[in-house]
Motif scaffolding. Structure first.
Motif, mmCIF file in Angstrom:
data_model
loop_
_atom_site.group_PDB
_atom_site.id
_atom_site.type_symbol
_atom_site.label_atom_id
_atom_site.label_comp_id
_atom_site.label_asym_id
_atom_site.label_seq_id
_atom_site.Cartn_x
_atom_site.Cartn_y
_atom_site.Cartn_z
ATOM 1 N N LYS A 58 -5.374 8.047 0.995
ATOM 2 C CA LYS A 58 -6.643 7.344 1.104
ATOM 3 C C LYS A 58 -6.751 6.242 0.063
ATOM 4 O O LYS A 58 -7.382 5.192 0.302
ATOM 5 N N LEU A 104 -5.716 10.154 4.908
ATOM 6 C CA LEU A 104 -6.492 9.123 5.587
ATOM 7 C C LEU A 104 -7.775 9.705 6.165
ATOM 8 O O LEU A 104 -7.774 10.772 6.776
ATOM 9 N N ILE A 123 -0.911 1.579 7.240
ATOM 10 C CA ILE A 123 -0.954 2.849 7.977
ATOM 11 C C ILE A 123 0.282 3.046 8.833
ATOM 12 O O ILE A 123 0.955 4.093 8.748
#
Length: 586
Positions: free
Chosen positions: A187, A300, A208
């Motif tokens: 994150k 995430l 990502i």
């Protein structure tokens, strides 16, 4: 010992010697590992030995079979269909995984549930649903006045329909694999990029997706393996128009009976195992090279907060799911509610006679329901118990061997069901040594195949729960003289029981509607729901087959609903659809 007395109602017992504990634990370990070897290793070895004997005894004949036009054509069809369906599955699966992982949608959990439901629905049911939706006899299209003219070929029959249905069916498998990779994206990386002013697309493209790239490759390989081994969809959409794949070829060869049919089927199944096994090994090698570590970091979480973008994506997902999942299942229900196949659906034609006549008046369907409940229910109970012992032994006593044991457990599930079925036939076609009895042609062989194939499904949530347990209370119990059995039943089981139940129910859901294994192993009196549906469709009883498919799908959806209602008792992400929707912690 006061703490232990207050918390654990253990019977007083004398302190035992450490050697006794080692012997007791060692015995349980041997039994569990022996069970895993019998279920997961012995059938595969039997398949390898049988194929080796056939090649040795008749190499020219074996090579002639493998190089025959029919095998080459079936191989080419399997590769084309698997490749095309993988492309579609990747496009949809990756998109769904990204949207659900990065956006806090209003109906996020429901979308994940519905998406995974489409995977839990049997492949032959999905094929039948699309077949009833798109043809000239479609009750929904006829009601809307847009059905193809009578006599028009059903567009779902053939390569295009097979790849479409298979791609949609395997898209949730891709999404679940990709979601596991997205959960490893730190994150902090996303937050740093946002503070630096990076756009959403930049974050997805340059942070990502690169972090999850190995999971993307693994997802593609798993979807390809699933496509190569799929039997239900090509059987309903391919065989009627002469499109044969390797699994349907094995089915036809076994239907010819005789020793030669079994030997030929074994050779073709070895070809399937080689193709699928290469992809499975490549996937395992890719996952072993994961270079991202997020231990101690939060993974995430949804970070896209643009309301307009979220609404557009949410409506887009509902529109896709409506055409890919809801509408085909509605067509299946509509087909079951009309008095005959092809009749237009309206208030005057609605009838429940297909359900009553099919479910109550046909002995085949009643027997198939009973068999599916018995086989899948028995497998679920046995696997739940075995998973508890296996997870405990691997985590507590054989932690160093976990890297070798778990791939063995996952191997039968990763390989196509047709390979497992042929391996079981070769293993049990002759009477069992010492006992002198044969389970070939009985329900026991189906149960054995279910145990081998779905052990990996049942053990995953239990393994996660056992690995997360603190060992302090168990160590105190050891000092108080508690045996391994006492620790398992009085300490471990009460804590991980929800995970044990969840694993057993997931195995039941998959086995209940299973077709590939039972289609090759059934005999008179041991038909399952999948076999009954295939027989009804082959006999031209489309409305009756639709009624059976609706009821079977309702059972699966109902059990998934029960699991969702009880999700608070399960570990985080124990249920597959929860893996698609990570919670936002802040």
């Amino acid at each position: 010992m006061a703490f232990l007395t207050d918390t654990l109602p253990l019977r007083p017992r004398r302190r035992r010697a450490d050697s006794w504990y080692e012997m007791e634990g060692g015995t349980i370990s041997l039994v569990v590992i022996g069970a895993v070897a019998i279920l997961c290793v012995v059938p595969m070895l039997q398949l390898l030995l049988a194929a080796g004997r056939v090649m040795q005894d008749g190499m020219p004949r074996a090579l002639e079979l493998l190089a025959s036009a029919s095998v080459l054509r079936a191989t080419g069809n399997s590769l084309i269909i698997a490749g095309g369906s993988t492309v579609l599955a990747m496009m949809l699966g990756v998109a769904v995984a990204l949207v659900l992982a990065t956006m806090e949608l209003r109906t996020r959990r429901l979308l994940g549930f519905l998406f995974v439901l489409s995977l839990m629905v049997a492949p032959q049911v999905s094929a039948l649903a699309f077949k009833t939706l798109a043809g000239p006899s479609s009750p929904i299209l006829n009601t809307l006045g847009i059905a193809p003219p009578p006599g028009t070929p059903n567009p779902m029959l053939g390569f295009g329909g097979i790849m479409l249905v298979m791609g949609l069916h395997h898209a949730p498998l891709v999404a679940l694999t990709v979601a596991a990779g997205l959960a490893r994206v730190p994150k902090s990386l996303v937050e740093a990029a946002m503070l630096d002013g990076a756009s959403t697309w930049t974050i997805i493209r340059w942070i990502i997706l690169p972090v999850a790239r190995l999971y993307l490759l693994s997802a593609a390989l798993l979807a390809f393996v699933a496509g190569v081994g799929n039997f239900g969809i090509p059987a309903l959409l391919g065989l009627p128009v002469g499109v044969t794949t390797l699994p349907t070829m094995v089915y036809r060869q076994l239907a010819s009976f005789g020793r030669g049919g079994i030997e030929n089927a074994a050779l073709v199944s070895m070809l399937i195992a080689i193709i699928a096994g290469a992809a499975v090994i490549a996937s395992a090698w890719i996952m072993a090279r994961r270079d991202v570590r997020t231990d101690g970091e939060r993974g995430l979480e949804p970070f896209i907060e643009n309301v307009a973008v979220m609404r557009i994506c949410e409506w887009a997902l509902w529109l896709i799911f409506a055409f890919a999942i809801i509408l085909p299942l509605a067509s299946l229900l509509a087909t079951a509610l009309v008095p005959a196949y092809g009749v237009t659906l309206n208030f005057a034609t609605i009838t429940f006679s297909q359900f009553t006549d099919t479910l109550w008046d046909q002995a085949l369907v009643r027997r198939a329901f009973a068999n599916s409940l018995i086989f899948s229910g028995s497998a679920a109970v046995i696997l739940a118990v075995l998973s508890l012992f296996l997870a405990y032994i691997v985590d507590r006593r054989l932690a160093r061997a976990r890297i070798a044991i778990m791939p063995i457990v996952e191997m039968p599930y990763a390989l196509p069901g047709v390979v497992v079925a042929i391996a079981c036939i070769l293993l049990f076609v002759n009477p069992l040594p010492i006992l002198g009895i044969s389970i070939y042609g009985t329900g026991w062989i189906i149960l054995f195949a279910y145990l081998a194939s779905f052990l990996a499904i049942a053990v995953k949530p239990v393994m996660a729960a056992v690995s997360s347990l603190e060992r302090g209370v168990e160590e105190a119990a050891i000092l108080d003289g508690a045996s391994v059995a006492d620790r398992l039943t009085r300490i471990i089981l009460p804590i991980v029981l929800p995970s044990v139940v969840a694993g057993g129910l997931m195995a039941f859901l998959i086995a209940f509607n299973e077709l590939t294994i039972s289609a090759l192993l059934w005999s008179a009196g041991t038909e399952t729901l999948g076999v009954a549906l295939l027989n009804l469709e082959d006999a031209g009883l489309g409305a009756e087959a639709a009624a059976l498919a609706v009821v079977a799908t309702g059972v699966v959806a109902g059990l998934m609903g029960v699991l969702e209602a009880a999700h608070r008792f399960f570990p985080e992400n124990a249920l597959p659809w929860h893996q698609l929707c990570p919670r936002k912690t802040s």
